[in-house]
Design a protein around this motif. Structure first.
Motif, PDB file in Angstrom:
ATOM      1  N   VAL A  92       0.886  -1.157   0.000  1.00  0.00           N
ATOM      2  CA  VAL A  92       0.000   0.000   0.000  1.00  0.00           C
ATOM      3  C   VAL A  92       0.927   1.210   0.000  1.00  0.00           C
ATOM      4  O   VAL A  92       1.770   1.359   0.884  1.00  0.00           O
ATOM      5  N   VAL A  93       0.801   2.061  -1.013  1.00  0.00           N
ATOM      6  CA  VAL A  93       1.731   3.169  -1.198  1.00  0.00           C
ATOM      7  C   VAL A  93       1.118   4.463  -0.659  1.00  0.00           C
ATOM      8  O   VAL A  93      -0.022   4.800  -0.980  1.00  0.00           O
ATOM      9  N   VAL A  94       1.916   5.172   0.146  1.00  0.00           N
ATOM     10  CA  VAL A  94       1.479   6.424   0.765  1.00  0.00           C
ATOM     11  C   VAL A  94       2.311   7.546   0.149  1.00  0.00           C
ATOM     12  O   VAL A  94       3.475   7.736   0.501  1.00  0.00           O
ATOM     13  N   GLY A  95       1.729   8.275  -0.802  1.00  0.00           N
ATOM     14  CA  GLY A  95       2.434   9.367  -1.470  1.00  0.00           C
ATOM     15  C   GLY A  95       2.358  10.651  -0.662  1.00  0.00           C
ATOM     16  O   GLY A  95       1.309  10.991  -0.123  1.00  0.00           O
ATOM     17  N   LEU A  96       3.487  11.373  -0.569  1.00  0.00           N
ATOM     18  CA  LEU A  96       3.570  12.608   0.217  1.00  0.00           C
ATOM     19  C   LEU A  96       4.030  13.760  -0.668  1.00  0.00           C
ATOM     20  O   LEU A  96       5.034  13.641  -1.365  1.00  0.00           O
ATOM     21  N   THR A  97       3.304  14.875  -0.611  1.00  0.00           N
ATOM     22  CA  THR A  97       3.698  16.054  -1.377  1.00  0.00           C
ATOM     23  C   THR A  97       3.362  17.333  -0.608  1.00  0.00           C
ATOM     24  O   THR A  97       2.460  17.341   0.234  1.00  0.00           O
ATOM     25  N   GLN A  98       4.069  18.398  -0.934  1.00  0.00           N
ATOM     26  CA  GLN A  98       3.768  19.706  -0.360  1.00  0.00           C
ATOM     27  C   GLN A  98       2.956  20.558  -1.337  1.00  0.00           C
ATOM     28  O   GLN A  98       2.512  21.642  -0.995  1.00  0.00           O
ATOM     29  N   LEU A  99       2.752  20.055  -2.544  1.00  0.00           N
ATOM     30  CA  LEU A  99       2.035  20.808  -3.571  1.00  0.00           C
ATOM     31  C   LEU A  99       0.537  20.564  -3.493  1.00  0.00           C
ATOM     32  O   LEU A  99       0.080  19.564  -2.928  1.00  0.00           O
ATOM     33  N   ASP A 100      -0.219  21.480  -4.060  1.00  0.00           N
ATOM     34  CA  ASP A 100      -1.677  21.401  -4.012  1.00  0.00           C
ATOM     35  C   ASP A 100      -2.180  20.248  -4.874  1.00  0.00           C
ATOM     36  O   ASP A 100      -1.671  20.011  -5.973  1.00  0.00           O
ATOM     37  N   ILE A 101      -3.192  19.527  -4.357  1.00  0.00           N
ATOM     38  CA  ILE A 101      -3.805  18.423  -5.098  1.00  0.00           C
ATOM     39  C   ILE A 101      -5.319  18.612  -5.124  1.00  0.00           C
ATOM     40  O   ILE A 101      -5.883  19.328  -4.295  1.00  0.00           O
ATOM     41  N   SER A 102      -5.967  17.962  -6.088  1.00  0.00           N
ATOM     42  CA  SER A 102      -7.413  18.122  -6.228  1.00  0.00           C
ATOM     43  C   SER A 102      -8.042  16.863  -6.797  1.00  0.00           C
ATOM     44  O   SER A 102      -7.363  15.972  -7.307  1.00  0.00           O
ATOM     45  N   THR A 103      -9.369  16.833  -6.717  1.00  0.00           N
ATOM     46  CA  THR A 103     -10.143  15.744  -7.301  1.00  0.00           C
ATOM     47  C   THR A 103     -11.513  16.300  -7.699  1.00  0.00           C
ATOM     48  O   THR A 103     -11.825  17.455  -7.408  1.00  0.00           O
ATOM     49  N   THR A 104     -12.330  15.496  -8.324  1.00  0.00           N
ATOM     50  CA  THR A 104     -13.707  15.883  -8.634  1.00  0.00           C
ATOM     51  C   THR A 104     -14.579  15.449  -7.469  1.00  0.00           C
ATOM     52  O   THR A 104     -14.544  14.290  -7.052  1.00  0.00           O
ATOM     53  N   LYS A 105     -15.333  16.397  -6.918  1.00  0.00           N
ATOM     54  CA  LYS A 105     -16.169  16.105  -5.751  1.00  0.00           C
ATOM     55  C   LYS A 105     -17.391  17.008  -5.732  1.00  0.00           C
ATOM     56  O   LYS A 105     -17.289  18.200  -6.055  1.00  0.00           O
ATOM     57  N   ASN A 106     -18.536  16.447  -5.352  1.00  0.00           N
ATOM     58  CA  ASN A 106     -19.784  17.219  -5.212  1.00  0.00           C
ATOM     59  C   ASN A 106     -20.095  18.043  -6.455  1.00  0.00           C
ATOM     60  O   ASN A 106     -20.546  19.184  -6.349  1.00  0.00           O
ATOM     61  N   GLY A 107     -19.817  17.487  -7.617  1.00  0.00           N
ATOM     62  CA  GLY A 107     -20.098  18.189  -8.868  1.00  0.00           C
ATOM     63  C   GLY A 107     -19.068  19.238  -9.252  1.00  0.00           C
ATOM     64  O   GLY A 107     -19.202  19.890 -10.284  1.00  0.00           O
ATOM     65  N   VAL A 108     -18.059  19.421  -8.424  1.00  0.00           N
ATOM     66  CA  VAL A 108     -16.994  20.387  -8.719  1.00  0.00           C
ATOM     67  C   VAL A 108     -15.856  19.632  -9.402  1.00  0.00           C
ATOM     68  O   VAL A 108     -15.316  18.670  -8.844  1.00  0.00           O
TER      69      VAL A 108
END
Length: 196
Positions: A92-108
């Motif tokens: 199980v891979v746990v990726g770590l970053t300091q940069l902004d991340i996003s996904t599609t959620k609640n129609g956004v």
């Protein structure tokens, strides 16, 4: 004899429901380039106290195909796909970053997030970008545990102090004090060293 038979049947039922692992996967802590080495080491050590099968990898570059240029951030779903493709099926891979991340959620289409994981699944990614600087290490660790909990199959929890609480677009992390009793029990069945 009857007690042993009942216990064996209970374990068989739990196993067939997917509540007990056949064998514990290795957690791979995979920082992306630019992420704090100190924070990576701290998270690895803290997670290892709860789940002993932890490996820490050297930083890797963020995949270019995950970059969302119009918002200058990375798509978390693409990062999950990348992480799974780079590691074996028993991890199980746990990726770590300091940069902004996003996904599609609640129609956004492009909703900024602190972390995302497959639930259940083999990968999660956590970003420090939206966390409070004054207690970054503590907040980051809590988000890491939250996302690893999802990879183990835990859904969001209604208990306001539980690490599995849904952030609901905010940052309530300072209110979280640990896994609730139900989430603790579930993770203990999965091999976690959590106090009841």
């Amino acid at each position: 004899m009857r007690h042993i038979l009942l216990l064996s049947l209970s374990l068989l039922v739990l196993g067939s429901c997917g509540l007990l692992p056949n064998s514990q996967p290795v957690l791979v802590i995979q920082p992306f380039r630019g992420f704090s080495a100190r924070l990576t080491d701290s998270v690895s050590q803290q997670v290892r106290r709860l789940y002993p099968l932890v490996l820490q990898r050297q930083p890797v570059a963020l995949p270019k195909q995950a970059f969302y240029a119009s918002r200058q951030r990375y798509r978390a779903d693409s990062l999950l796909h990348f992480l799974v493709s780079q590691h074996q099926s028993d991890t199980v891979v746990v990726g770590l970053t300091q940069l902004d991340i996003s996904t599609t959620k609640n129609g956004v289409r492009d909703w900024g997030i602190m972390g995302l994981s497959y639930c259940p699944g083999r990968a999660c990614v956590i970003s420090s970008f939206r966390l409070k600087r004054r207690n970054l290490s503590t907040q980051f660790y809590k988000v890491v545990l939250h996302e690893i909990g999802h990879t183990e199959g835990l859904p969001h929890c209604a208990t306001r102090t539980c690490f599995m609480r849904d952030a609901e677009g905010g940052n309530p992390i300072d209110e979280e004090t640990g896994f609730c009793r139900t989430c603790t029990w579930y993770l203990q069945l999965r091999g976690w060293k959590l106090a009841s």
